[in-house]
Design an enzyme around this catalytic site. Sequence first.
Site, PDB file in Angstrom:
ATOM      1  N   LYS A 150      -1.960  -3.853   0.005  1.00 58.49           N
ATOM      2  CA  LYS A 150      -2.339  -5.272   0.081  1.00 58.49           C
ATOM      3  C   LYS A 150      -1.458  -6.078   1.031  1.00 58.49           C
ATOM      4  O   LYS A 150      -1.914  -7.021   1.660  1.00 58.49           O
ATOM      5  CB  LYS A 150      -2.313  -5.887  -1.312  1.00 58.49           C
ATOM      6  N   GLU A 182      -6.446 -16.263  -4.577  1.00 57.20           N
ATOM      7  CA  GLU A 182      -6.948 -15.943  -5.909  1.00 57.20           C
ATOM      8  C   GLU A 182      -6.303 -14.624  -6.324  1.00 57.20           C
ATOM      9  O   GLU A 182      -5.936 -13.811  -5.470  1.00 57.20           O
ATOM     10  CB  GLU A 182      -8.474 -15.780  -5.881  1.00 57.20           C
ATOM     11  N   SER A 241      -3.731   4.447  -2.258  1.00 57.33           N
ATOM     12  CA  SER A 241      -3.622   3.003  -1.982  1.00 57.33           C
ATOM     13  C   SER A 241      -2.400   2.349  -2.591  1.00 57.33           C
ATOM     14  O   SER A 241      -1.911   1.346  -2.090  1.00 57.33           O
ATOM     15  CB  SER A 241      -4.888   2.286  -2.443  1.00 57.33           C
TER      16      SER A 241
HETATM   17  C1  LIG Z   1      -6.124  -4.026  -5.201  1.00 57.93           C
HETATM   18  C2  LIG Z   1      -6.006  -2.569  -5.150  1.00 57.93           C
HETATM   19  C3  LIG Z   1      -7.121  -1.748  -4.870  1.00 57.93           C
HETATM   20  C4  LIG Z   1      -8.508  -2.272  -4.702  1.00 57.93           C
HETATM   21  O1  LIG Z   1      -8.696  -3.115  -3.616  1.00 57.93           O
HETATM   22  P1  LIG Z   1      -9.504  -2.659  -2.317  1.00 57.93           P
HETATM   23  O2  LIG Z   1      -9.729  -3.943  -1.607  1.00 57.93           O
HETATM   24  O3  LIG Z   1     -10.762  -1.997  -2.764  1.00 57.93           O
HETATM   25  O4  LIG Z   1      -8.632  -1.726  -1.564  1.00 57.93           O
HETATM   26  C5  LIG Z   1      -6.915  -0.382  -4.777  1.00 57.93           C
HETATM   27  N1  LIG Z   1      -5.702   0.173  -4.980  1.00 57.93           N
HETATM   28  C6  LIG Z   1      -4.621  -0.582  -5.258  1.00 57.93           C
HETATM   29  C7  LIG Z   1      -3.318   0.102  -5.472  1.00 57.93           C
HETATM   30  C8  LIG Z   1      -4.734  -1.965  -5.365  1.00 57.93           C
HETATM   31  O5  LIG Z   1      -3.650  -2.694  -5.659  1.00 57.93           O
END
Ligand SMILES: *Cc1c(COP(=O)(O)O)cnc(C)c1O
Length: 405
Positions: free
Chosen positions: A89, A111, A381
């Site tokens: 993020k 948000e 992610s």
């Molecule tokens: C917020 C988040 C997501 C989901 O958000 P996307 O916009 O779909 O990438 C996925 N993995 C993690 C670790 C997150 O914090």
Amino acid sequence: MEKIADKGRFGTFGGRYVPETLMPALEELDAAYEEVREDPVFHEELGEFLEKYVGRPTPLYHAARLSEDLGSLNIYLKREDLCHTGAHKINNTLAQVLLAKRLGKTRIIAETGAGQHGVATATAAALFGLECDVYMGEEDVDRQALNVFRMHLLGARVIPVTSGSCTLKDATNETLRDWTASVRTTHYIIGSVVGPNPFPRMIRDFQSIIGREARGQILEAEGRLPDACVACVGGGSNAIGLFHPFVDDAGVELIGVEAAGRGIETGEHGASLNAGRVGVLHGCQMHLLYDDDGQIIPAHSVSAGLDYPGVGPEHSYLKDSGRARYYAIGDTDALRGFKRLSLLEGIIPALESAHAIAFLGVLAEEVRQAGETKTVLVCLSGRGDKDVQQAEGLLRELSDEEAEG
Ligand SMILES: *Cc1c(COP(=O)(O)O)cnc(C)c1O
């Protein structure tokens, strides 16, 4: 491959379904973004912060034990979990704060659902000394006390939202409302590739660093492109960030993994591409969860980050055009993925990312039945430290059930 009629549309998806009062803000942002896109000075400054502050490039890690365990897959993990603040993020919030500074804005609003985007925004705002207000559903403020404390530590104000279901979609409505009145001084940082044009396109570009790095890294490691790219999909920003640099490579399959929650058939899930219908929310047309009256159905997932009733319009387009496919993984399988990666690789993934890991079991079976082996690039992610307490309880329930069953 990007057959977009105008720059704010992905096929028929996207657009700007907003009150007229927001149009000047979007026009201003659009123009500013067009300018910085081509500006080497902006990219140099951003690149410097991505390297020294976020920790980029993140490594591409060959998951040998997981690959061996699954048999038919050769798996590489793109380690976004190693970014500062523990997920992808920050790639987006940092870039948008730089853009806001350039526009002369002194205040940032955002948000947040579980607080992850709020923390990433507050972090970037603190880095540049900008005022930061984060809207958060009251329900979430209570559930996510630790992230509220983090945001406070980082100097942000958290504004509880008491309308509607007191969760993410209501917080998003309030943030848009604030922006309408405050746009002269304020920039709104949306947390994923959703919202009115130019947000989905701009945030995709900022997150595409994931795929650009990974492309170079896998070419170096394997001497060729992967057979598939896999990522979890909430709003879809880490997935589109990984996919985008591979969209024109027809030989690379693109697979997004949504949250099937308690099961698609229960109605308690976050699988807008697998089980939603086309509609409009927060300024854009996309696949969405809503009832016959047009009312939004709250999403459910064990992972807060996949808990959004819509999905980025570019994913809607990639799905309908057949360029990408989207699979849904339920809470229980995601927990198993969470455990599997921890055990086999010593990496505790975010519960969101655990959906992508769990899907690898499905893919391995598909590939085995076809008598093949495949090289797969997976976006990890985020890291799972934020989830261990929740996972402890859930895994205990799961092992009790399995002992009984
Ligand atoms: C917020 C988040 C997501 C989901 O958000 P996307 O916009 O779909 O990438 C996925 N993995 C993690 C670790 C997150 O914090």
